[in-house]
Design a protein around this motif. Sequence first.
Motif, PDB file in Angstrom:
ATOM      1  N   VAL A 114     -89.612 -53.498  17.592  1.00  0.00           N
ATOM      2  CA  VAL A 114     -88.234 -53.576  17.104  1.00  0.00           C
ATOM      3  C   VAL A 114     -88.124 -53.232  15.622  1.00  0.00           C
ATOM      4  CG1 VAL A 114     -87.569 -55.264  18.849  1.00  0.00           C
ATOM      5  CG2 VAL A 114     -88.378 -56.061  16.615  1.00  0.00           C
ATOM      6  N   HIS A 115     -89.277 -53.167  14.938  1.00  0.00           N
ATOM      7  CA  HIS A 115     -89.276 -52.786  13.523  1.00  0.00           C
ATOM      8  C   HIS A 115     -89.579 -51.300  13.341  1.00  0.00           C
ATOM      9  CE1 HIS A 115     -88.932 -56.942  12.126  1.00  0.00           C
ATOM     10  NE2 HIS A 115     -89.788 -57.266  13.085  1.00  0.00           N
ATOM     11  N   GLU A 116     -89.686 -50.568  14.480  1.00  0.00           N
ATOM     12  CA  GLU A 116     -89.919 -49.138  14.416  1.00  0.00           C
ATOM     13  C   GLU A 116     -88.609 -48.401  14.691  1.00  0.00           C
ATOM     14  OE1 GLU A 116     -92.821 -48.489  17.444  1.00  0.00           O
ATOM     15  OE2 GLU A 116     -94.311 -49.831  16.539  1.00  0.00           O
ATOM     16  N   LEU A 117     -88.498 -47.213  14.191  1.00  0.00           N
ATOM     17  CA  LEU A 117     -87.333 -46.379  14.450  1.00  0.00           C
ATOM     18  C   LEU A 117     -87.736 -45.209  15.338  1.00  0.00           C
ATOM     19  CD1 LEU A 117     -85.664 -46.279  10.913  1.00  0.00           C
ATOM     20  CD2 LEU A 117     -84.975 -47.655  12.897  1.00  0.00           C
TER      21      LEU A 117
ATOM     22  N   LEU B  42     -82.970 -57.456  17.030  1.00  0.00           N
ATOM     23  CA  LEU B  42     -82.239 -56.310  17.581  1.00  0.00           C
ATOM     24  C   LEU B  42     -80.733 -56.526  17.505  1.00  0.00           C
ATOM     25  CD1 LEU B  42     -84.055 -55.055  20.819  1.00  0.00           C
ATOM     26  CD2 LEU B  42     -83.619 -53.782  18.718  1.00  0.00           C
TER      27      LEU B  42
ATOM     28  N   ASN C 119     -79.712 -55.981  13.834  1.00  0.00           N
ATOM     29  CA  ASN C 119     -80.058 -54.743  13.136  1.00  0.00           C
ATOM     30  C   ASN C 119     -79.892 -53.476  13.963  1.00  0.00           C
ATOM     31  OD1 ASN C 119     -81.401 -55.725  10.437  1.00  0.00           O
ATOM     32  ND2 ASN C 119     -82.203 -57.072  12.043  1.00  0.00           N
ATOM     33  N   SER C 120     -79.233 -53.576  15.087  1.00  0.00           N
ATOM     34  CA  SER C 120     -78.970 -52.391  15.892  1.00  0.00           C
ATOM     35  C   SER C 120     -77.632 -52.562  16.591  1.00  0.00           C
ATOM     36  CB  SER C 120     -80.076 -52.182  16.934  1.00  0.00           C
ATOM     37  OG  SER C 120     -79.917 -53.079  18.032  1.00  0.00           O
TER      38      SER C 120
ATOM     39  N   TRP D 247     -84.741 -49.331  26.703  1.00  0.00           N
ATOM     40  CA  TRP D 247     -85.969 -50.130  26.722  1.00  0.00           C
ATOM     41  C   TRP D 247     -85.874 -51.138  27.870  1.00  0.00           C
ATOM     42  CZ3 TRP D 247     -87.459 -51.827  21.029  1.00  0.00           C
ATOM     43  CH2 TRP D 247     -87.737 -50.688  20.280  1.00  0.00           C
TER      44      TRP D 247
ATOM     45  N   ALA E 100     -77.561 -52.116  19.891  1.00  0.00           N
ATOM     46  CA  ALA E 100     -78.037 -52.148  21.274  1.00  0.00           C
ATOM     47  C   ALA E 100     -77.200 -53.085  22.138  1.00  0.00           C
ATOM     48  CB  ALA E 100     -79.504 -52.575  21.318  1.00  0.00           C
TER      49      ALA E 100
ATOM     50  N   LEU F 122     -84.368 -47.239  17.133  1.00  0.00           N
ATOM     51  CA  LEU F 122     -84.155 -48.411  17.976  1.00  0.00           C
ATOM     52  C   LEU F 122     -83.382 -48.018  19.233  1.00  0.00           C
ATOM     53  CD1 LEU F 122     -83.265 -51.042  15.230  1.00  0.00           C
ATOM     54  CD2 LEU F 122     -85.391 -50.872  16.537  1.00  0.00           C
TER      55      LEU F 122
END
Length: 454
Positions: free
Chosen positions: A154-157, A182, A185-186, A90, A188, A159
């Motif tokens: 960021v709330h979609e999958l 992020l 919860n990821s 991203w 990244a 990520l």
Amino acid sequence: MLRHSFVNPVLRMFWICSCKMPTISFPRFQRLQSFIWVFTSSPFFLLFIFSSNLDHDYLSTTLSSWQLNTTRNLRFPAHTVPLPDPLRVWIIESTGSHDEVRAALVHSFGGLDHGEMTMFRLMDRFDIPDIMDNFTMEAPVKSTRGSQVFEHAVHELPLPHVVVSTTCEADLKELAEPMQFLLANSSAHLFCTIHHADHWVKGRHVEVAREWVEKGRIDFLGLSKHTVDYFVRKVATQWDSRTPFKARAYPPLFPIQLPESEAGTVDLAMQGDYSPSRRNYRSIFKGLGQVVSKVEEYGQNETVALRLLGHGKKPKVPARIKNHVVFDESLSYPDFYSRRSTSFAVLPAFASSDYLDRKASSTIPAALIAGAPVLADEQLLASYTYLPKEAVWMMKPGETEMMAMARLVGHRDEYRRKREACRMAAKDLMEANRRNVRKWVTEASWKSKWIEDR
């Protein structure tokens, strides 16, 4: 750390043992004894030297030239670490003002195998998509969205594996909460592009960035080595944390189709906001008459044109040189680079020394992209270390920009050589950027274990 808990005691052990080894009187055995001691202790000595840098990874990556700083901390063969398929990248640009840096990042990260990119940008200016549409990429841009929807994305999958912030000073302020989400919860990894190194002492963006630093999931990208040096030596040292991080130098270049023809005039180019706080117009206007007179002396039927490529309130031009000053306003990027490509010289004319120690000027990479030689002195080359000397016009000590141009305007053959050197340097830098990005992302993959997470 390692140096205190392990290495020094081992060295002391070898020192004690060597001191207590009996001295053998026969020369042959003395040489053998010396060889055995050096052979057995050398690995520990090397480990000591290596470990002395482990506490200071965030410093060690910036002190070498930009070509070398990508491998200093690589603890594994890059080709042995597989990347996810697809590798989700991203790219964010929330300010709407750094199109060219975003284009460079898209091109560099677009070289990743099995990658797919999503762009979140505030706007597209001056036909920048027309340039990016011509990039040859392994990782295509799968979708382009507004930066305003990033907080929902960021709330979609799924990520992302990689997040690239084009203007990190602004992006981490504007998008602080989704960036924190992020992080939590990821897995990244964030590549945080710095434009103004002196803006990183404190603020909301610093707080968010340091949260990523504490997790070991951020690389800082400075647009020239001098901005990285300033950031590491004078800014990050004021943070109350000693957690190591990586700071990389990244010259923002991208490919573009350029005309091969030369201008029929001696074009001298200056770019950017017309504000006098950005460029020293008074000095340039004062000396332009000298260049005009010198060209007339050569009698080659050439005229001089000072092209001011930019926007904003125009500076006042003295009447005596008015016919030699052209305002190229609000050009599209394709037209801008087409005009720039015929420039005999690009004049940085910085109004502030900040462009030499703490922030990077877009003039330098734009000149290389266009194949137009920059007028430089030794200080500029020391700051923009990716700019090769053979691709610039060199000023002599004590010369002003226009004194130097008056000396150089007749050197048309030398101009052609420098023009070619610019284009070759740009090509090499863009290829190196892609190689470096691959190394950086591979290192992040190794640490974050993306393969296990997917």
